[in-house]
Design a protein around this motif. Structure first.
Motif, short mmCIF file in Angstrom:
data_model
loop_
_atom_site.label_atom_id
_atom_site.label_comp_id
_atom_site.label_asym_id
_atom_site.label_seq_id
_atom_site.Cartn_x
_atom_site.Cartn_y
_atom_site.Cartn_z
N ARG A 57 0.84 -1.21 0.00
CA ARG A 57 0.00 0.00 0.00
C ARG A 57 0.87 1.25 0.00
O ARG A 57 0.64 2.18 -0.78
CB ARG A 57 -0.91 -0.01 1.22
CG ARG A 57 -1.83 1.19 1.31
CD ARG A 57 -2.74 1.12 2.53
NE ARG A 57 -2.03 1.00 3.78
CZ ARG A 57 -1.53 2.03 4.48
NH1 ARG A 57 -1.68 3.24 4.03
NH2 ARG A 57 -0.90 1.83 5.62
N LEU A 58 1.91 1.27 0.82
CA LEU A 58 2.80 2.43 0.88
C LEU A 58 3.58 2.60 -0.42
O LEU A 58 3.81 3.71 -0.89
CB LEU A 58 3.76 2.31 2.07
CG LEU A 58 3.11 2.42 3.44
CD1 LEU A 58 4.13 2.13 4.53
CD2 LEU A 58 2.50 3.79 3.63
N ARG A 59 3.98 1.49 -1.02
CA ARG A 59 4.69 1.55 -2.30
C ARG A 59 3.79 2.15 -3.37
O ARG A 59 4.22 2.99 -4.18
CB ARG A 59 5.15 0.15 -2.72
CG ARG A 59 5.92 0.12 -4.02
CD ARG A 59 6.38 -1.29 -4.39
NE ARG A 59 7.39 -1.71 -3.44
CZ ARG A 59 7.38 -2.86 -2.77
NH1 ARG A 59 6.40 -3.72 -2.95
NH2 ARG A 59 8.35 -3.18 -1.94
N GLN A 60 2.54 1.73 -3.39
CA GLN A 60 1.58 2.24 -4.37
C GLN A 60 1.38 3.74 -4.18
O GLN A 60 1.36 4.51 -5.14
CB GLN A 60 0.25 1.50 -4.25
CG GLN A 60 -0.76 1.88 -5.30
CD GLN A 60 -0.33 1.48 -6.69
OE1 GLN A 60 0.37 0.49 -6.87
NE2 GLN A 60 -0.74 2.23 -7.68
N LEU A 61 1.24 4.18 -2.93
CA LEU A 61 1.06 5.61 -2.65
C LEU A 61 2.29 6.41 -3.08
O LEU A 61 2.17 7.50 -3.63
CB LEU A 61 0.78 5.83 -1.16
CG LEU A 61 -0.59 5.40 -0.66
CD1 LEU A 61 -0.65 5.51 0.85
CD2 LEU A 61 -1.67 6.23 -1.30
N ARG A 62 3.49 5.87 -2.83
CA ARG A 62 4.71 6.56 -3.22
C ARG A 62 4.80 6.68 -4.74
O ARG A 62 5.18 7.73 -5.27
CB ARG A 62 5.93 5.82 -2.68
CG ARG A 62 7.23 6.56 -2.93
CD ARG A 62 8.42 5.85 -2.30
NE ARG A 62 8.67 4.57 -2.96
CZ ARG A 62 8.63 3.38 -2.35
NH1 ARG A 62 8.37 3.30 -1.07
NH2 ARG A 62 8.87 2.29 -3.03
N MET A 63 4.43 5.63 -5.46
CA MET A 63 4.46 5.67 -6.93
C MET A 63 3.46 6.71 -7.46
O MET A 63 3.78 7.45 -8.38
CB MET A 63 4.15 4.30 -7.52
CG MET A 63 5.21 3.29 -7.21
SD MET A 63 6.77 3.80 -7.88
CE MET A 63 7.31 2.30 -8.59
N GLU A 64 2.27 6.77 -6.87
CA GLU A 64 1.28 7.75 -7.29
C GLU A 64 1.78 9.16 -7.00
O GLU A 64 1.58 10.07 -7.81
CB GLU A 64 -0.04 7.51 -6.57
CG GLU A 64 -0.77 6.27 -7.03
CD GLU A 64 -1.99 5.97 -6.20
OE1 GLU A 64 -2.33 6.78 -5.29
OE2 GLU A 64 -2.62 4.93 -6.44
N GLN A 65 2.43 9.36 -5.87
CA GLN A 65 2.95 10.67 -5.52
C GLN A 65 4.07 11.07 -6.48
O GLN A 65 4.13 12.23 -6.92
CB GLN A 65 3.49 10.66 -4.09
CG GLN A 65 3.97 12.00 -3.61
CD GLN A 65 4.51 11.92 -2.19
OE1 GLN A 65 4.79 10.84 -1.68
NE2 GLN A 65 4.65 13.06 -1.56
N GLN A 66 4.93 10.16 -6.85
CA GLN A 66 6.01 10.46 -7.78
C GLN A 66 5.46 10.77 -9.17
O GLN A 66 5.99 11.62 -9.87
CB GLN A 66 6.99 9.29 -7.86
CG GLN A 66 7.86 9.15 -6.64
CD GLN A 66 8.76 7.92 -6.71
OE1 GLN A 66 8.64 7.09 -7.61
NE2 GLN A 66 9.65 7.81 -5.74
#
Length: 68
Positions: free
Chosen positions: A44-53
């Motif tokens: 979940r955190l990886r997905q959020l980081r990718m969306e933020q990037q």
């Protein structure tokens, strides 16, 4: 069905091997559940980081001219 003492308590004593096996099984189950929760959180955190990037604009650094 009447509630009796035998329905709630095991009248036979467990051997030490059975106690060890039950404790081992319970501990492994808890460890597996924690690992699954940790993997879900990481994903979940990886997905959020990718969306933020992806949403951040790409900023190229501006080179300053050297003074003569």
């Amino acid at each position: 069905m009447t509630a009796t003492k035998d329905a709630f308590f095991n009248p036979a004593k467990m051997t030490s091997q059975e106690k060890i096996a039950q404790t081992n099984q319970t501990a492994r189950r808890i460890i597996d559940e924690e690992a699954i929760a940790r993997e879900k959180k990481t994903e979940r955190l990886r997905q959020l980081r990718m969306e933020q990037q992806d949403s951040e604009p790409v900023v190229t650094p501006v080179k300053k001219k050297a003074k003569k």
